[in-house]
Motif scaffolding. Sequence first.
Motif, PDB file in Angstrom:
ATOM      1  N   GLY A   1       0.967  -1.234  -0.162  1.00  0.00           N
ATOM      2  CA  GLY A   1       0.015   0.031   0.006  1.00  0.00           C
ATOM      3  C   GLY A   1       0.708   1.342  -0.141  1.00  0.00           C
ATOM      4  N   VAL A   2       2.220   1.257   0.458  1.00  0.00           N
ATOM      5  CA  VAL A   2       3.096   2.324   0.151  1.00  0.00           C
ATOM      6  C   VAL A   2       3.185   2.744  -1.177  1.00  0.00           C
ATOM      7  CG1 VAL A   2       5.288   3.381   0.430  1.00  0.00           C
ATOM      8  CG2 VAL A   2       4.203   1.762   2.088  1.00  0.00           C
ATOM      9  N   ARG A   3       2.972   4.118  -1.370  1.00  0.00           N
ATOM     10  CA  ARG A   3       2.964   4.723  -2.772  1.00  0.00           C
ATOM     11  C   ARG A   3       4.281   5.053  -3.013  1.00  0.00           C
ATOM     12  NH1 ARG A   3       2.000  10.062  -5.102  1.00  0.00           N
ATOM     13  NH2 ARG A   3       1.037   9.836  -7.249  1.00  0.00           N
ATOM     14  N   VAL A   4       4.926   4.369  -4.250  1.00  0.00           N
ATOM     15  CA  VAL A   4       6.359   4.607  -4.555  1.00  0.00           C
ATOM     16  C   VAL A   4       6.203   5.434  -5.977  1.00  0.00           C
ATOM     17  CG1 VAL A   4       8.749   3.578  -5.142  1.00  0.00           C
ATOM     18  CG2 VAL A   4       7.039   2.386  -3.146  1.00  0.00           C
ATOM     19  N   VAL A   5       7.069   6.634  -5.881  1.00  0.00           N
ATOM     20  CA  VAL A   5       7.091   7.504  -7.052  1.00  0.00           C
ATOM     21  C   VAL A   5       8.406   7.718  -7.686  1.00  0.00           C
ATOM     22  CG1 VAL A   5       6.569   9.801  -7.880  1.00  0.00           C
ATOM     23  CG2 VAL A   5       4.989   8.648  -6.153  1.00  0.00           C
ATOM     24  N   GLY A   6       8.630   7.572  -8.731  1.00  0.00           N
ATOM     25  CA  GLY A   6       9.869   7.901  -9.462  1.00  0.00           C
ATOM     26  C   GLY A   6       9.955   9.311 -10.000  1.00  0.00           C
ATOM     27  N   VAL A   7      11.316   9.914  -9.672  1.00  0.00           N
ATOM     28  CA  VAL A   7      11.324  11.366 -10.356  1.00  0.00           C
ATOM     29  C   VAL A   7      12.608  11.238 -11.253  1.00  0.00           C
ATOM     30  CG1 VAL A   7      11.872  13.779  -9.580  1.00  0.00           C
ATOM     31  CG2 VAL A   7      10.689  11.985  -7.927  1.00  0.00           C
ATOM     32  N   GLN A   8      12.251  11.704 -12.425  1.00  0.00           N
ATOM     33  CA  GLN A   8      13.116  12.084 -13.365  1.00  0.00           C
ATOM     34  C   GLN A   8      13.338  13.357 -13.809  1.00  0.00           C
ATOM     35  OE1 GLN A   8      11.682   8.825 -16.539  1.00  0.00           O
ATOM     36  NE2 GLN A   8      13.956   8.393 -16.103  1.00  0.00           N
ATOM     37  N   SER A   9      14.457  13.854 -14.489  1.00  0.00           N
ATOM     38  CA  SER A   9      14.840  15.049 -15.042  1.00  0.00           C
ATOM     39  C   SER A   9      13.946  15.121 -16.145  1.00  0.00           C
ATOM     40  CB  SER A   9      16.196  15.275 -15.607  1.00  0.00           C
ATOM     41  OG  SER A   9      16.197  16.262 -16.487  1.00  0.00           O
ATOM     42  N   SER A  10      13.103  16.621 -16.529  1.00  0.00           N
ATOM     43  CA  SER A  10      12.277  16.713 -17.639  1.00  0.00           C
ATOM     44  C   SER A  10      13.027  16.388 -18.944  1.00  0.00           C
ATOM     45  CB  SER A  10      11.571  17.875 -17.464  1.00  0.00           C
ATOM     46  OG  SER A  10      12.704  18.855 -17.454  1.00  0.00           O
ATOM     47  N   ARG A  11      14.610  16.703 -19.002  1.00  0.00           N
ATOM     48  CA  ARG A  11      15.368  16.683 -20.109  1.00  0.00           C
ATOM     49  C   ARG A  11      15.473  15.035 -20.350  1.00  0.00           C
ATOM     50  NH1 ARG A  11      18.179  21.166 -21.259  1.00  0.00           N
ATOM     51  NH2 ARG A  11      16.780  22.943 -20.935  1.00  0.00           N
TER      52      ARG A  11
END
Length: 388
Positions: free
Chosen positions: A183-193
Motif C-alpha cells: 500500500g505504500v505509494r512509490v514515485v519515481g522522479v526524472q529530469s524533464s530533459r
Amino acid sequence: MRGAEVRKTPLVYSPTFSRMTGSEVYLKLEHRQKTGSFKIRGAHYKIMTLPDNEKKKGVVAASAGNHAQGVAFAASAEGIPCTIVMPKTASPAKVAATRGYGANVILEGSSYEESWNKAREIAAETGACIIHAFDDPQVIAAQGVIGLEILEELPDVDEVYIPVGGGGLAAGVLVAIKEKHPGVRVVGVQSSRFPAMKESLDRGSTAPSGGGTTIADGISVRSPGELTFAIIRELIDEIVLVDDSEIIGAMFLLMERSKSVVEPSGAATLAHILSNPRPGKKVVAVLAGGNVDMYLLGQIVDKGLAQTGRLLKVFILLPDKPGALKEVVDEITSANANIVEVVHDRFSSEINAGSAGVTLSLETQGAGAADGLVRHLRDRGIIFRLVT
C-alpha cells in the motif's frame, strides 16, 4: 572489503520541509553513504559475489560518476583491476575521485550510452566482467536494501520518492517495499530533459528518449534497462518530472536549512515534493548522492539566492563623471540593500563614449525586500535593467 563498508544511512525528519509542504517529510541520507552515493551498495555486492576466476580478470564499468566511484572503491578493496569509462562531459570532481580510488579512467563519448558501448568493447577484448550501473539482478537487489531500511524505521510511511535514471535504484526499492507493504505509494522522479523511463512506460516498451543539457547528470540516461523497466512497469505508482530550476531550489534549501550538500540527481526527489506538496502524508525523499562539482555548487548558491529574491543584479548606464555612482549607491543603501559586487564597463560596443555601464549585485532580505528596492529605484528616477 567487508559489508561494514556499506553504511545504513540515516532517515531523518525535516521540520523545515514539513512546515513548507504540510506533509511529514523524511530524508533518506544516501549522500552520506560511502563514496557519496547509494551506488556503492550495488557495486559492492556484485563484485563480492563474483567467482574468483572472474575477479582475476578485473572489472569494467561505464558511469557518469557515482557508479564509477562505487565500482572503483569496491574493486580496489578486493585488489582487482578496474577500468571505468566515463563521458567526456563527466564532472571533473567525479573523474578525480574515481581515479583516486585506483581505477583506470577512460573518457569516451558525450553520454552514458556512448561510454557503455566502449565498456563493452573493453570487456570483449580483456575478458573483464562488466559491472552494469543498473540493469543487473544483484545490483538491483542491493539497492533495494534502501527500501528495507526505510520500512524498518518508518513502517507507516505513505509515499517514497526515488530518483530514476536507468532504474536500478527504483526497481530495487520497489521490490523491497511492495513485497512488505504494497500500500505504500512509490514515485519515481526524472529530469524533464531525460524522461526515458516515463516515456517508455507510456509506450509500453523501452526506447531512447531525451537529450540536451541538465545539471542532473546522474539521471541523464537516454535508455532505461530492460530488467529495471519490467520491474518498474509492474510496480511503480507514478513517474513524475522535475526541471533544473526546481532542482536548484531544492539543493539551495538543503544547504541552507539542512546543512546538507546534495548533488542535483540526489535532490530531484525533494524538488518534486516541494513543488507538489502532499499535505497530511508521511513522505520520504531519497537523497541519492552528494558528489557535486564545486564550481557548480557556487552557481547553485547564486541561483538559489536569486530564486528566493535575496540576490538582485541590475545594470545601470551612468554618465562617466565623479559622483554618478555614489548617488545610486546612496539610494540602494537607504533601501537597506547590501552591495556585494560592482562591475564597471566602459569599453563594450553598446556603451557610448562618456558613459559607463555598471552591474551591481545586491543582497536583500527576500522577495518582498527585492520588490521594494526595485520600486524605490524607479521612484527615484534611476533607469536600470534587471539582470536577475
